[in-house]
Design a protein around this motif. Structure first.
Motif, PDB file in Angstrom:
ATOM      1  N   GLY A   7      -1.457   5.432   6.321  1.00 41.98           N
ATOM      2  CA  GLY A   7      -1.861   4.235   5.577  1.00 41.98           C
ATOM      3  C   GLY A   7      -1.979   3.025   6.486  1.00 41.98           C
ATOM      4  N   GLY A  10      -4.174   0.208   5.536  1.00 40.72           N
ATOM      5  CA  GLY A  10      -3.783  -0.455   4.294  1.00 40.72           C
ATOM      6  C   GLY A  10      -3.071  -1.771   4.570  1.00 40.72           C
ATOM      7  N   ILE A  12       0.102  -3.029   3.883  1.00 38.23           N
ATOM      8  CA  ILE A  12       1.437  -3.040   4.502  1.00 38.23           C
ATOM      9  C   ILE A  12       1.413  -2.277   5.825  1.00 38.23           C
ATOM     10  CG2 ILE A  12       3.881  -2.433   4.181  1.00 38.23           C
ATOM     11  CD1 ILE A  12       3.392  -2.674   1.121  1.00 38.23           C
ATOM     12  N   ASP A  31      -5.381   7.228   8.507  1.00 37.08           N
ATOM     13  CA  ASP A  31      -5.863   6.689   7.220  1.00 37.08           C
ATOM     14  C   ASP A  31      -7.181   7.369   6.880  1.00 37.08           C
ATOM     15  OD1 ASP A  31      -4.990   3.700   5.782  1.00 37.08           O
ATOM     16  OD2 ASP A  31      -6.824   4.705   5.103  1.00 37.08           O
ATOM     17  N   PHE A  33      -9.338   5.816   4.750  1.00 33.63           N
ATOM     18  CA  PHE A  33     -10.230   4.714   4.354  1.00 33.63           C
ATOM     19  C   PHE A  33     -10.839   4.956   2.976  1.00 33.63           C
ATOM     20  CE2 PHE A  33      -9.731   4.503   8.854  1.00 33.63           C
ATOM     21  CZ  PHE A  33      -9.820   3.168   9.209  1.00 33.63           C
ATOM     22  N   TYR A  37     -10.354   0.393  -2.920  1.00 32.59           N
ATOM     23  CA  TYR A  37     -10.852  -0.987  -2.820  1.00 32.59           C
ATOM     24  C   TYR A  37     -11.669  -1.094  -1.543  1.00 32.59           C
ATOM     25  CZ  TYR A  37      -6.782  -1.971   0.254  1.00 32.59           C
ATOM     26  OH  TYR A  37      -5.859  -1.954   1.264  1.00 32.59           O
ATOM     27  N   GLY A  60      -8.370  10.460   8.921  1.00 36.01           N
ATOM     28  CA  GLY A  60      -8.094  11.769   8.331  1.00 36.01           C
ATOM     29  C   GLY A  60      -7.245  11.623   7.088  1.00 36.01           C
ATOM     30  N   ASP A  61      -7.010  12.777   6.466  1.00 32.68           N
ATOM     31  CA  ASP A  61      -6.361  12.792   5.154  1.00 32.68           C
ATOM     32  C   ASP A  61      -4.991  13.462   5.237  1.00 32.68           C
ATOM     33  OD1 ASP A  61      -5.896  13.449   2.268  1.00 32.68           O
ATOM     34  OD2 ASP A  61      -7.904  12.572   2.159  1.00 32.68           O
ATOM     35  N   ILE A  62      -4.019  12.864   4.556  1.00 31.96           N
ATOM     36  CA  ILE A  62      -2.667  13.445   4.590  1.00 31.96           C
ATOM     37  C   ILE A  62      -2.573  14.759   3.823  1.00 31.96           C
ATOM     38  CG2 ILE A  62      -1.392  11.297   5.029  1.00 31.96           C
ATOM     39  CD1 ILE A  62      -0.798  11.259   1.932  1.00 31.96           C
ATOM     40  N   ALA A  82       0.879   5.900   3.298  1.00 31.49           N
ATOM     41  CA  ALA A  82      -0.385   6.227   2.629  1.00 31.49           C
ATOM     42  C   ALA A  82      -0.122   6.676   1.204  1.00 31.49           C
ATOM     43  CB  ALA A  82      -1.119   7.336   3.394  1.00 31.49           C
ATOM     44  N   ALA A  85      -2.024   3.215  -4.755  1.00 28.98           N
ATOM     45  CA  ALA A  85      -0.932   2.309  -5.126  1.00 28.98           C
ATOM     46  C   ALA A  85      -1.191   1.490  -6.390  1.00 28.98           C
ATOM     47  CB  ALA A  85      -0.651   1.380  -3.943  1.00 28.98           C
ATOM     48  N   SER A 124       8.530   4.037  -1.307  1.00 34.60           N
ATOM     49  CA  SER A 124       8.654   4.254  -2.739  1.00 34.60           C
ATOM     50  C   SER A 124       8.264   2.925  -3.395  1.00 34.60           C
ATOM     51  CB  SER A 124      10.069   4.699  -3.100  1.00 34.60           C
ATOM     52  OG  SER A 124      10.136   4.961  -4.493  1.00 34.60           O
ATOM     53  N   TYR A 150       1.796   6.323 -11.737  1.00 38.22           N
ATOM     54  CA  TYR A 150       2.060   5.891 -10.353  1.00 38.22           C
ATOM     55  C   TYR A 150       3.562   5.930 -10.051  1.00 38.22           C
ATOM     56  CZ  TYR A 150       2.945   2.606  -6.544  1.00 38.22           C
ATOM     57  OH  TYR A 150       3.420   2.021  -5.403  1.00 38.22           O
ATOM     58  N   LYS A 154       6.038   8.243  -7.356  1.00 39.86           N
ATOM     59  CA  LYS A 154       6.987   7.717  -6.370  1.00 39.86           C
ATOM     60  C   LYS A 154       8.383   8.300  -6.597  1.00 39.86           C
ATOM     61  CE  LYS A 154       4.260   5.246  -3.893  1.00 39.86           C
ATOM     62  NZ  LYS A 154       4.102   5.458  -2.448  1.00 39.86           N
ATOM     63  N   THR A 179       6.644  -5.841  -5.388  1.00 37.18           N
ATOM     64  CA  THR A 179       5.425  -6.686  -5.363  1.00 37.18           C
ATOM     65  C   THR A 179       5.206  -7.441  -4.052  1.00 37.18           C
ATOM     66  OG1 THR A 179       5.902  -7.042  -7.710  1.00 37.18           O
ATOM     67  CG2 THR A 179       4.007  -8.206  -6.798  1.00 37.18           C
ATOM     68  N   ARG A 186      -4.043  -6.921  -0.812  1.00 36.48           N
ATOM     69  CA  ARG A 186      -4.880  -5.977  -1.553  1.00 36.48           C
ATOM     70  C   ARG A 186      -5.719  -6.666  -2.629  1.00 36.48           C
ATOM     71  NH1 ARG A 186      -0.644  -1.896  -3.428  1.00 36.48           N
ATOM     72  NH2 ARG A 186      -1.764  -2.098  -5.377  1.00 36.48           N
TER      73      ARG A 186
HETATM   74  N1  LIG Z   1       1.797  -3.584  -2.097  1.00 38.99           N
HETATM   75  C1  LIG Z   1       2.819  -3.462  -2.939  1.00 38.99           C
HETATM   76  O1  LIG Z   1       3.177  -4.407  -3.661  1.00 38.99           O
HETATM   77  C2  LIG Z   1       3.602  -2.169  -3.007  1.00 38.99           C
HETATM   78  C3  LIG Z   1       4.712  -2.120  -3.868  1.00 38.99           C
HETATM   79  C4  LIG Z   1       5.448  -0.948  -3.947  1.00 38.99           C
HETATM   80  C5  LIG Z   1       5.108   0.149  -3.179  1.00 38.99           C
HETATM   81  N2  LIG Z   1       4.015   0.085  -2.357  1.00 38.99           N
HETATM   82  C6  LIG Z   1       3.690   1.278  -1.564  1.00 38.99           C
HETATM   83  O2  LIG Z   1       3.537   0.897  -0.205  1.00 38.99           O
HETATM   84  C7  LIG Z   1       2.561   1.724   0.422  1.00 38.99           C
HETATM   85  C8  LIG Z   1       1.489   0.854   1.057  1.00 38.99           C
HETATM   86  O3  LIG Z   1       0.868   0.080   0.034  1.00 38.99           O
HETATM   87  P1  LIG Z   1      -0.266  -0.993   0.312  1.00 38.99           P
HETATM   88  O4  LIG Z   1      -0.068  -2.115  -0.630  1.00 38.99           O
HETATM   89  O5  LIG Z   1      -0.386  -1.251   1.757  1.00 38.99           O
HETATM   90  O6  LIG Z   1      -1.550  -0.178  -0.209  1.00 38.99           O
HETATM   91  P2  LIG Z   1      -2.965   0.068   0.461  1.00 38.99           P
HETATM   92  O7  LIG Z   1      -3.791   0.747  -0.581  1.00 38.99           O
HETATM   93  O8  LIG Z   1      -3.494  -1.198   1.031  1.00 38.99           O
HETATM   94  O9  LIG Z   1      -2.640   1.072   1.647  1.00 38.99           O
HETATM   95  C9  LIG Z   1      -2.564   2.458   1.487  1.00 38.99           C
HETATM   96  C10 LIG Z   1      -3.460   3.097   2.540  1.00 38.99           C
HETATM   97  O10 LIG Z   1      -3.316   4.507   2.456  1.00 38.99           O
HETATM   98  C11 LIG Z   1      -4.577   5.119   2.649  1.00 38.99           C
HETATM   99  N3  LIG Z   1      -4.561   6.418   1.991  1.00 38.99           N
HETATM  100  C12 LIG Z   1      -4.453   6.671   0.661  1.00 38.99           C
HETATM  101  N4  LIG Z   1      -4.503   7.991   0.437  1.00 38.99           N
HETATM  102  C13 LIG Z   1      -4.626   8.591   1.652  1.00 38.99           C
HETATM  103  C14 LIG Z   1      -4.740   9.944   2.075  1.00 38.99           C
HETATM  104  N5  LIG Z   1      -4.779  10.943   1.184  1.00 38.99           N
HETATM  105  N6  LIG Z   1      -4.831  10.194   3.392  1.00 38.99           N
HETATM  106  C15 LIG Z   1      -4.838   9.188   4.309  1.00 38.99           C
HETATM  107  N7  LIG Z   1      -4.761   7.887   3.951  1.00 38.99           N
HETATM  108  C16 LIG Z   1      -4.658   7.594   2.642  1.00 38.99           C
HETATM  109  C17 LIG Z   1      -5.565   4.146   2.028  1.00 38.99           C
HETATM  110  O11 LIG Z   1      -6.885   4.284   2.543  1.00 38.99           O
HETATM  111  C18 LIG Z   1      -4.954   2.798   2.353  1.00 38.99           C
HETATM  112  O12 LIG Z   1      -5.513   2.240   3.522  1.00 38.99           O
HETATM  113  C19 LIG Z   1       2.043   2.658  -0.653  1.00 38.99           C
HETATM  114  O13 LIG Z   1       2.750   3.868  -0.573  1.00 38.99           O
HETATM  115  C20 LIG Z   1       2.389   1.939  -1.950  1.00 38.99           C
HETATM  116  O14 LIG Z   1       2.524   2.828  -3.033  1.00 38.99           O
HETATM  117  C21 LIG Z   1       3.254  -1.055  -2.256  1.00 38.99           C
END
Ligand SMILES: NC(=O)c1ccc[n+]([C@@H]2O[C@H](COP(=O)([O-])OP(=O)(O)OC[C@H]3O[C@@H](n4cnc5c(N)ncnc54)[C@H](O)[C@@H]3O)[C@@H](O)[C@H]2O)c1
Length: 315
Positions: A7, A10, A12, A31, A33, A37, A60-62, A82, A85, A124, A150, A154, A179, A186
């Motif tokens: 990820g 993404g 975070i 990632d 991609f 969004y 690539g994909d997880i 990744a 979310a 999580s 969702y 988690k 949050t 995002r």
């Molecule tokens: N942002 C928040 O408020 C928040 C809160 C609680 C938990 N989280 C968790 O934190 C993590 C990061 O969240 P974020 O806000 O950065 O989200 P994000 O969507 O910006 O980042 C997630 C990234 O994972 C990549 N991804 C998704 N599925 C994939 C796959 N199968 N293979 C490879 N890459 C993949 C996406 O392309 C994306 O770039 C996530 O696990 C999310 O559930 C986020």
């Protein structure tokens, strides 16, 4: 250290990579991609990382075992962020959540135990607390009443990590983020949606009649907790990462309005299914185990987001 960060494109993941690289770690970012969004925002985050020493990107994909098998070779830690979310998106696309969040995490964790990776840190969410209205939310509280698919995925990740720890001794740390907001944030989250609407003179949709409360956590604080988890590498823990303050949604909106220099046109709407009325993290465990001390409150963090947004979109 050599760290596999899923990820990485993404929100975070990008900030985490920047911090790890700045202190001299080697980061392999993985990632896919996905288009949940605007993928261009992901590409532009990665552009910021690509010039930095120690960064390698794997597109690539997880869920693809071959890809992660190669990516994981010889790493000291896995930081698995990744996932899909979006809470609301999970109502319409449950199958994608099962595939990416549950199957994807299984592939990661199972490969990690086969390669005997010395530490597995994963994201999580506060969503695991779901309908449990105990406040503040503590890691000791029951988490068996998720309100959205969702959150269920988690909770499943936490159970999976626990079982892999029990069976194979894999060191696992699950971080329940509350949050998260900040620059490069995002586009599906409230701060982005509200800023975008206000600056384009469109109404904002205020769910829960504005009575919701959230523990908003600035992204740099979250990253400090992630990095500390990578370094301390506890044997098995689940840890809340929040700001430890509860903010009223209307106060949050007021700071966005001030930062934008405009008042929002507000469309007051009822609560949405899956939303919790209030969230607040008990962060005492993070303070104790990670020396975690969140530094940024919304009055300082929101203007930083709005400043980034204006510059990025040229507004
Ligand atoms: N942002 C928040 O408020 C928040 C809160 C609680 C938990 N989280 C968790 O934190 C993590 C990061 O969240 P974020 O806000 O950065 O989200 P994000 O969507 O910006 O980042 C997630 C990234 O994972 C990549 N991804 C998704 N599925 C994939 C796959 N199968 N293979 C490879 N890459 C993949 C996406 O392309 C994306 O770039 C996530 O696990 C999310 O559930 C986020």
């Amino acid at each position: 250290m050599k760290i596999l960060l899923t990820g990485a494109a993404g929100f975070i993941g990008f900030h985490t990579a920047k911090t790890l690289l700045a202190r001299g770690d080697e980061v392999i970012g993985l990632d896919n991609f996905n288009p949940y969004y605007d993928p261009q925002l992901k590409e532009n985050r990665i552009k910021q990382l690509e010039g930095l020493k120690g960064f390698t990107l794997i597109r690539g994909d997880i869920t693809d075992r071959e890809t992660i098998r190669g990516a994981m070779k010889g790493v000291d830690r896995i930081c698995h962020l990744a996932a899909l979310a979006g809470v609301r998106y999970s109502f319409e696309h449950p199958d994608e959540f099962i595939l990416n969040n549950i199957q994807g995490t299984f592939e990661m964790i199972d490969e990690a135990r086969m390669q005997e990776i010395p530490g597995f840190i994963y994201a999580s969410s506060s969503s695991v607390y779901g309908g449990n209205e105990q406040s503040p939310s503590s890691e000791e509280d029951r988490v068996d009443d998720q309100l959205a698919l969702y959150g269920m995925t988690k909770k499943d990740n936490e159970l999976m990590a626990h079982t892999f720890h029990n069976l194979y001794g894999l060191p696992v740390t699950g971080l329940r983020f509350f949050t998260v907001y900040g620059p490069w944030g995002r586009p599906d989250m409230a701060l982005f949606l509200f800023t975008d609407a206000i600056l384009h003179d469109r109404p904002i949709q205020v769910f829960g009649e504005g009575k919701q409360q959230r523990d908003f956590t600035y992204v740099d604080d979250i990253v400090s907790g992630i990095v500390a988890s990578i370094d301390k590498n506890h044997d098995e823990e689940i840890i809340n990462l929040g700001c430890g303050r509860k903010e009223e949604l209307m106060d949050f909106i007021k700071i966005i309005e001030e930062s934008c220099g405009k008042e929002a046109q507000k469309e007051m709407l009822p609560m949405q299914p899956g939303d919790v009325r209030s969230s607040l993290a008990d962060i005492s465990k993070a303070q104790k185990l990670l020396d975690y001390e969140p530094k940024t409150q919304i009055k300082d963090g929101i203007p930083q987001f709005v400043e980034w947004y204006r510059e990025y979109y040229g507004i």
